[in-house]
Each structure stands twice: as C-alpha cells, then as structure tokens.
Design an enzyme around this catalytic site. Structure first.
Site, mmCIF file in Angstrom:
data_model
loop_
_atom_site.group_PDB
_atom_site.id
_atom_site.type_symbol
_atom_site.label_atom_id
_atom_site.label_comp_id
_atom_site.label_asym_id
_atom_site.label_seq_id
_atom_site.Cartn_x
_atom_site.Cartn_y
_atom_site.Cartn_z
ATOM 1 N N LYS A 1 31.195 33.909 33.118
ATOM 2 C CA LYS A 1 32.435 33.158 32.876
ATOM 3 C C LYS A 1 32.128 31.737 32.435
ATOM 4 O O LYS A 1 32.983 31.072 31.846
ATOM 5 C CB LYS A 1 33.305 33.141 34.135
ATOM 6 C CG LYS A 1 34.017 34.451 34.458
ATOM 7 C CD LYS A 1 34.941 34.271 35.648
ATOM 8 C CE LYS A 1 35.693 35.567 35.989
ATOM 9 N NZ LYS A 1 34.797 36.564 36.626
ATOM 10 N N HIS B 1 31.263 37.479 40.054
ATOM 11 C CA HIS B 1 32.627 37.091 39.695
ATOM 12 C C HIS B 1 32.628 35.627 39.288
ATOM 13 O O HIS B 1 33.271 35.259 38.306
ATOM 14 C CB HIS B 1 33.562 37.337 40.883
ATOM 15 C CG HIS B 1 35.005 37.100 40.574
ATOM 16 N ND1 HIS B 1 35.671 37.786 39.592
ATOM 17 C CD2 HIS B 1 35.907 36.230 41.115
ATOM 18 C CE1 HIS B 1 36.932 37.370 39.535
ATOM 19 N NE2 HIS B 1 37.091 36.420 40.436
ATOM 20 N N GLU C 1 31.019 34.016 47.511
ATOM 21 C CA GLU C 1 30.391 35.151 46.830
ATOM 22 C C GLU C 1 28.885 35.150 47.032
ATOM 23 O O GLU C 1 28.285 36.206 47.280
ATOM 24 C CB GLU C 1 30.721 35.155 45.333
ATOM 25 C CG GLU C 1 30.129 36.371 44.628
ATOM 26 C CD GLU C 1 30.582 36.553 43.202
ATOM 27 O OE1 GLU C 1 30.309 37.633 42.625
ATOM 28 O OE2 GLU C 1 31.210 35.627 42.647
ATOM 29 N N PHE D 1 42.633 37.344 43.421
ATOM 30 C CA PHE D 1 43.698 36.883 44.298
ATOM 31 C C PHE D 1 44.424 38.107 44.860
ATOM 32 O O PHE D 1 44.522 39.148 44.210
ATOM 33 C CB PHE D 1 44.698 36.031 43.517
ATOM 34 C CG PHE D 1 44.306 34.577 43.383
ATOM 35 C CD1 PHE D 1 43.057 34.135 43.762
ATOM 36 C CD2 PHE D 1 45.202 33.653 42.874
ATOM 37 C CE1 PHE D 1 42.693 32.793 43.649
ATOM 38 C CE2 PHE D 1 44.865 32.314 42.760
ATOM 39 C CZ PHE D 1 43.614 31.878 43.141
ATOM 40 N N HIS E 1 37.470 32.828 31.955
ATOM 41 C CA HIS E 1 38.095 33.799 32.852
ATOM 42 C C HIS E 1 39.252 34.465 32.120
ATOM 43 O O HIS E 1 40.306 33.868 31.925
ATOM 44 C CB HIS E 1 38.592 33.096 34.108
ATOM 45 C CG HIS E 1 38.896 34.035 35.239
ATOM 46 N ND1 HIS E 1 39.166 35.368 35.048
ATOM 47 C CD2 HIS E 1 38.997 33.821 36.580
ATOM 48 C CE1 HIS E 1 39.403 35.943 36.216
ATOM 49 N NE2 HIS E 1 39.304 35.018 37.159
ATOM 50 N N CYS F 1 42.796 39.388 38.739
ATOM 51 C CA CYS F 1 41.603 39.383 37.893
ATOM 52 C C CYS F 1 40.627 40.509 38.228
ATOM 53 O O CYS F 1 39.504 40.530 37.718
ATOM 54 C CB CYS F 1 40.911 38.033 37.916
ATOM 55 S SG CYS F 1 40.661 37.319 39.535
#
Length: 417
Positions: free
Chosen positions: A336, A304, A315, A402, A341, A165
């Site tokens: 998001k 994010h 985060e 990831f 996402h 992502c």
C-alpha cells in the site's frame, strides 16, 4: 464427502496508474516506485486535496467500448477492464453462449458511490428535480458482478461481497471455496472501488487517519511501519484473478501461475475500528490450516499495512505471535506504500501482487521505509527494492478491515511442470 479440487490462478488483470498490465505494475512495485500523487477535487463548498491514487489515464471508452462505458459507473468500468484483461491473460475466449459452471465473486466496499454522489450534487447544488432514469442500475451495489457475468457469459453464482477493505479478499476466498467444493469450475474474482468521491475523501479525513502531503511529498506520504507514519492513502482501481479447477486448467493447456491453497476469515467481535491481534492471528491460522500448512511453511507475507499508527503495530504483533522465534526471518512488506489503499479492491491488488511475487521470485518492498518504528520491529521488513532469489514457495496476503472483518489468502507457487 464431496471431492476436494485444487484451485489454480490462471489469469491476472488490474486497473492502476501504471495501466492495465499486471506484470508491468508489479515490475514498478518491485523497484519501489510509488504511484501516489497529490489529488484535488475542486467542488463546492471548497476543494478537497489529499495524496491519493488516481488513475488519470484510464479511458473507459477505449477499454470497454462506448456503449458499456455510457451505462456504467466508474467503479464498474474499472472492474470490467480488469476482468477483460485477466480473461485474455488466462487464454480464454469470449463466449456469449455462456458457461453454467463459470461464475463471478466480486468485492467492493463502496460500490457505485460516485453515481449516488453525482445525483445528490445535481439535486442539492444544481436544483435538478429528476435524475437520469438509469441511476438505479448504475448505482446498485452488485452492478459490477452483474455486468461481468453478462459480458463474459458466466452462468454460475454472481455474488458481491461487502466487508470494508477485506471485501475483495473475501470474494477471492469464497470463489476459491466454490471451486474447491466442486460447485464451479472457474470463477472470476477480485474487486473494484473508487473512493475518490468528495464526500468519501472528506469522511476519511474527518477520522484523522489520512496521510498528509504536498505535491513534493505526496509520493512518499504512505509509510507503513515507519515511526513518522501519519495514515493511509485512498486509491481507486480494480484487480482480477481468474481461479480455475486445476485439472480443468491443465486440460485446456492454461498457464498455471500459482495455486490458492487456503482461506481464513473471522471476526474480531470486539471493536468497529480498532484491530485485534487475536482475531488477526486466528484468521492467519485458519488460512494455513485450510491449506494443510504450518507457520514454518510461510516464506512471505503481504501485510495489510495501512500506515496507521495503531494498525501497523498490531499487525506486526500478530505476525510475531504467529511465527514465534522465526518471525525475525519472515519477509514482510506493505505494498500500500506504493499502490495506496483501494478499499474494497485492496485485497485483490495485493493478491495479484502476492501471486506475481511467487512467479517472479521477487518479494516487493515497503517503500519509503528508511527507519522502523520500534513497535513494528521483529519481522524481516523488505526495504528499497524487491528481495530476489529467495525461492519463496508459500505466501500469505492479509486483509484486516473495519468492523473486525479479517480475510487471509494463502498462495503456493506453481511447479514448473
């Protein structure tokens, strides 16, 4: 040493449930509107249902023509639609002769997954022995970048970036570097993904990080930073930013929306799925250093913020570390919560949102944030609707993927002149 060139953003395009107009999408995000709905794929062995972002109104034939729509995967159709819109928005004319100094830098985590899944289904469920002869070219991972290059006459580099992502953010950053270093004058950048394939939805559900909900609760199911958050919401779509060498844009009379000033990327090198605070801080510092900026210069962060229990807290911890005593005054939001996402396209739709936040002087909110998890406190969360009148000048757009892949973009508001 080669000359360093400034890089302007001159065009924006999206494919979202709101349509292909980036500014219309932003207006709805600024009001805190969620595009999330309950989505069902009714296929054997049993239906799969999740809250999701599904562009139900997207019409590929109307957007790109019947011939192109018939020879492309849905992810490529969305990519072309967003690129054509951004190209028009930038005031550029279609040039079939091509430009050797224009290129494409595209991101996608899944590529044309729906083509391959359809092929498997035809063989294993429907007993077909042969697949359509165009399956390979429909399904290749660089199909979007290739079609964009062909359709827009882009003769410079045509590269596809795959970094989960963070794919689109990396693609935008690499396109930015190519212009800044004098290797191109214009780059079509962004990303597209269609993760609403049966196997993909089931795979994410198996990780137990997908938000749950029914028809009534689905729109508010993605709740970054909330104590009741239960996971992410998958979304399909595409987003494009036209990046252009500053003087080239000025010479042709283009409207400069913003400036890309920095790009930072690094690896956590620690875990495949657990984010790392130090890696995130390092990526943000790299983006700031790249743009000659300091943490005190940052006026907004598009986080994010996937709404996973662990990811959001880490985060926010990274933001507290970066900004220190000033963290509680730095506006932060996770959009998001409204647009879902988009996997490999996530960094692109968030970059578009970040640019428009600076253009409109309206910092969008994190939707549904009526309570804040104590682990996510310490920054200025934007709630309800957009925070207006801040005169924000510099913003970060974070993508933490990831695999420990981090990509951060730094934007600066364009001067009125």
């Amino acid at each position: 040493m080669a000359d360093i060139h400034r890089v302007a953003v001159t065009g924006l395009g999206v494919v979202a449930p709101s349509g292909i107009d980036a500014r219309q999408m932003f207006g709805r995000l600024a009001s805190g509107e969620s595009f999330i709905q309950l989505h069902t794929i009714d296929q054997p062995p049993r239906p799969v249902t999740q809250p999701a972002i599904h562009c139900a109104g997207f019409n590929a034939e109307a957007s790109i023509g019947k011939a192109l729509a018939g020879t492309t995967d849905r992810s490529v159709q969305m990519a072309l639609t967003a690129c054509f819109e951004a190209w028009r928005d930038a005031g550029l004319a279609r040039n079939q002769e091509g430009r050797q100094d224009y290129g494409v830098s595209w991101g996608s985590a899944l590529g044309s997954t729906s083509t391959w899944e359809r092929g498997y289904r035809e063989m294993w469920q429907n007993g077909r022995d042969r697949l359509p002869p165009l399956s390979v070219v429909l399904g290749m991972s660089n199909a979007a970048a290739s079609h964009i290059s062909i359709q827009l006459g882009l003769g410079n580099s045509s590269l596809t970036y795959v970094a989960a992502c963070a794919s689109a953010a990396a693609a935008i950053g690499e396109g930015f570097k190519r212009i800044r270093n004098g290797e191109a004058r214009l780059m079509v950048t962004g990303g597209s993904d269609v993760p609403l394939a049966y196997a993909v939805m089931k795979a994410w559900d198996a990780l137990r990080v997908v938000a749950q909900g029914d028809a009534d609760t689905a729109p508010s199911s993605c709740r970054p930073f909330h104590p009741g958050r239960s996971g992410l919401v998958l979304g399909e779509g595409a987003a494009t930013l036209i990046l252009e060498e500053w003087e080239h844009a000025r010479a042709r009379g283009a409207t400069i929306l913003a400036e890309v000033v920095g790009y930072g990327t690094c690896s956590d090198h620690s875990h495949l799925v657990r984010p790392d605070r130090e890696g995130q801080v390092r990526a943000m510092r790299l983006a700031l250093d790249d743009g000659g900026l300091a943490p005190d210069d940052v006026d907004y962060v598009n986080a994010h913020g996937t709404a996973t229990v662990e990811g959001d807290a880490i985060e926010v911890d990274s933001l507290r570390t970066l900004f220190g005593d000033r963290a509680a005054r730095v506006p932060v939001s996770a959009t998001k919560s409204m647009h879902g996402h988009l996997m490999g396209a996530g960094g692109a739709i968030e970059a578009v949102t970040t640019v428009l936040a600076l253009v409109e002087d309206a910092l969008p909110p994190t939707a549904h944030l009526d309570a804040i998890d104590p682990a996510c406190e310490g920054v200025r969360h934007i709630t309800g609707s957009a925070l207006r009148g801040t005169d924000a000048r510099v913003a970060l757009s974070n993508s933490f993927a990831f695999g420990g892949c981090n990509a951060v973009l730094a934007f600066r508001k364009a001067d009125p002149a």
